[in-house]
Design an enzyme around this catalytic site. Structure first.
Site, PDB file in Angstrom:
ATOM      1  N   ASP A  13       0.734  -0.940   0.503  1.00 40.52           N
ATOM      2  CA  ASP A  13       0.048   0.431  -0.322  1.00 40.52           C
ATOM      3  C   ASP A  13       1.256   1.302  -0.245  1.00 40.52           C
ATOM      4  OD1 ASP A  13      -2.568  -1.282   0.073  1.00 40.52           O
ATOM      5  OD2 ASP A  13      -1.495  -1.908   2.028  1.00 40.52           O
ATOM      6  N   LYS A  16       2.232   1.757  -5.298  1.00 41.29           N
ATOM      7  CA  LYS A  16       3.080   1.653  -6.808  1.00 41.29           C
ATOM      8  C   LYS A  16       2.121   1.954  -7.778  1.00 41.29           C
ATOM      9  CE  LYS A  16       3.093  -1.991  -4.419  1.00 41.29           C
ATOM     10  NZ  LYS A  16       2.828  -2.352  -3.450  1.00 41.29           N
ATOM     11  N   GLY A  40      -4.581  -4.223  -4.333  1.00 42.23           N
ATOM     12  CA  GLY A  40      -5.739  -3.805  -4.781  1.00 42.23           C
ATOM     13  C   GLY A  40      -4.661  -2.530  -4.799  1.00 42.23           C
ATOM     14  N   HIS A  41      -4.854  -2.017  -5.950  1.00 45.04           N
ATOM     15  CA  HIS A  41      -3.568  -0.344  -6.772  1.00 45.04           C
ATOM     16  C   HIS A  41      -4.804   0.167  -7.324  1.00 45.04           C
ATOM     17  CE1 HIS A  41      -0.435  -3.324  -8.005  1.00 45.04           C
ATOM     18  NE2 HIS A  41      -0.167  -3.010  -6.414  1.00 45.04           N
ATOM     19  N   GLN A 224       1.830  -6.641  -3.281  1.00 47.66           N
ATOM     20  CA  GLN A 224       2.377  -6.828  -2.493  1.00 47.66           C
ATOM     21  C   GLN A 224       4.057  -5.995  -1.659  1.00 47.66           C
ATOM     22  OE1 GLN A 224       0.997  -9.975  -3.409  1.00 47.66           O
ATOM     23  NE2 GLN A 224      -1.427  -9.106  -3.068  1.00 47.66           N
ATOM     24  N   PRO A 304      -8.708  -0.161   8.431  1.00 46.14           N
ATOM     25  CA  PRO A 304      -8.016   0.184   8.799  1.00 46.14           C
ATOM     26  C   PRO A 304      -6.616  -0.874   8.913  1.00 46.14           C
ATOM     27  CG  PRO A 304      -9.720  -0.114  11.006  1.00 46.14           C
ATOM     28  CD  PRO A 304     -10.249  -1.549   9.525  1.00 46.14           C
TER      29      PRO A 304
END
Ligand code: IMP
Length: 434
Positions: A13, A16, A40-41, A224, A304
């Site tokens: 996160d 990227k 998730g990008h 990741q 979160p």
């Protein structure tokens, strides 16, 4: 532009997606090499927000060839959902997308196995994304996985599933659960997927080598990050793939000799999702600031994120195992209001100082961070586009991170938009942008 890898330097996160999106302007091909839809990008373009999970984020640029490399694992229905969502936002996902025939499939039993495994671990649960990724890689290593290429030979599908099914049912029996998978339906859905998307399934390594032979450049998009890498991360609290730069050759079939540079991406602070040691985790007040200003909630799960300060021990380690040529520092503006910013320079363990990241989690878990307090700048850096536009204290902050992480900082991101970016003149990254 040469062939460049983008890798997360922390626990994921780091932003990227934005860095890949920026560099995509300079290449013809974007290839993913690891992970699945556990990633998730997020990419913001104008007033639109795109979140991609398995499709390389290069897809947002028309004319770019995108390759889902063999090191990835793909769930066919999640892929279709993502494709439909992108198309609903006006992004074309046509023949410019290639799926390697060696990609392994995430199937329904993998979700069931992951839930069982996380449940059985109790307090030691990894805190996975429950996307079936780990069990799909387990089936791959256990020599019972199915690949995308298998979908091109639909008559053999039922037989190919035999070993995976036997393994799954053995585990169900052992844990007193009824197997829940309707295998006939699985086969029918896989056949239908093969019919719909067979033309995208190709020899990924061959496609990439042909692109290189034509003089085209490839951007390798990591998912990741270093500290979640199966080999080099904080095992067992890691993902199940090779997220570091070394994973590129294995996960795409492009040899190491054709990889020309590596960019690490790190936040100006640090976050982590899931369980596991996090030496520079902030106290409640710090978390409140970082999570609030940084909107630190997972792009895939909405969880979160745990928040903390920049960890230079971990960053040095990431520089070492990936061989970063340049570091991209993201979300600098999140720190704008702080009087003083702690940076973890070393760890203290049993009265000794540790400057290198330990492999033993019992050691890492017992490490205390040694902080250096750097002066804050107490003014907005949001949207700054030039190094000279940054307040002096912000420049000093970045220079200190660079010194501690032993890598030059080539890019500073000051907001989610493409334009909210500083490229440092004279850096390796700037030379690739030229
Ligand atoms: P898995 O990849 O779903 O098996 O999860 C293993 C660990 O990696 C968990 O701690 C997840 O939270 C973490 N993880 C997996 N993907 C991402 C990501 O894209 N960003 C941040 N953490 C991730």
């Amino acid at each position: 532009m040469p062939n460049i890898v983008i890798v997360g330097a922390q626990w994921g996160d780091e932003g990227k997606g934005k860095v890949v999106d920026l560099l995509t302007r300079k290449v013809q091909v974007v290839a993913r090499y690891n992970g699945g839809h556990n990633a998730g990008h997020t990419v913001i373009v104008g007033d639109k927000k795109f979140i991609v999970h398995v499709i390389p984020s290069g897809i947002l640029h028309p004319g770019i060839l995108c390759v889902i490399g063999n090191g990835m694992v793909v769930n066919p229905s999640a892929f279709e959902k993502e494709k439909d969502e992108l198309e609903a936002l006006g992004v074309e996902v046509g023949e410019s997308l290639v799926i390697s025939d060696r990609v392994h499939l995430i199937l329904p039993h993998h979700y069931a196995l992951e839930a069982l495994s996380e449940d059985a671990r109790g307090a030691n649960a990894i805190g996975t994304t429950l996307r079936g990724t780990g069990p799909a890689y387990e089936d791959k290593a256990g020599r019972r996985g199915l690949t995308m290429g298998d979908l091109l030979r639909p008559d053999a599908l039922g037989d190919k599933l035999t070993e995976a099914r036997r393994h799954y049912e053995t585990i169900c029996r052992g844990s007193g659960r009824e197997p829940e998978v309707d295998w006939d339906q699985v086969v029918a859905e896989l056949r239908a997927f093969g019919e719909r998307h067979g033309s995208k399934i190709k020899d990924g390594s061959l496609v990439l080598s042909q692109q290189i032979a034509q003089g085209y450049s490839i951007l390798f998009e990591g998912a990741q990050a270093t500290l979640l890498d199966l080999d080099h991360g904080t095992y067992p609290f890691v993902t199940s793939s090779s997220a570091t730069a070394g994973g590129v050759a294995v996960g795409t079939g492009v040899p190491p000799s054709r990889i020309d540079g590596v960019v690490g991406v790190a936040k100006a602070y640090c976050t982590r999702v899931g369980t596991g040691p996090f030496p520079s985790e902030a106290d409640e007040a710090g978390v409140e600031i970082l999570r609030g200003r940084g909107n630190e909630y997972g792009a895939t799960t909405g969880r979160p994120r745990r928040c903390g300060w920049f960890d230079a021990v971990a960053a040095r380690y990431a520089t070492r195992v990936n061989g970063f040529d340049s570091l991209a520092i993201t979300k600098l503006d999140v720190l704008d209001e702080l009087d003083e910013i702690p940076v973890c320079t070393e760890y203290r363990y049993e009265g000794q100082t540790l400057g290198e990241f330990p492999a033993d989690l019992a050691v890492l878990g017992a490490c205390e961070p040694v902080y250096e307090g750097l002066a804050g700048w107490k003014s907005s850096t949001s949207g700054a586009r030039d190094w000279a536009d940054l307040p002096e204290a912000a420049r000093r902050y970045i220079e200190r991170l660079s010194e501690l992480a032993r890598v030059q900082v080539g890019l500073v991101s000051t907001g989610p938009d493409r334009e909210q970016t500083i490229i440092r003149a004279g850096s390796a990254l700037a030379s690739w942008f030229a």
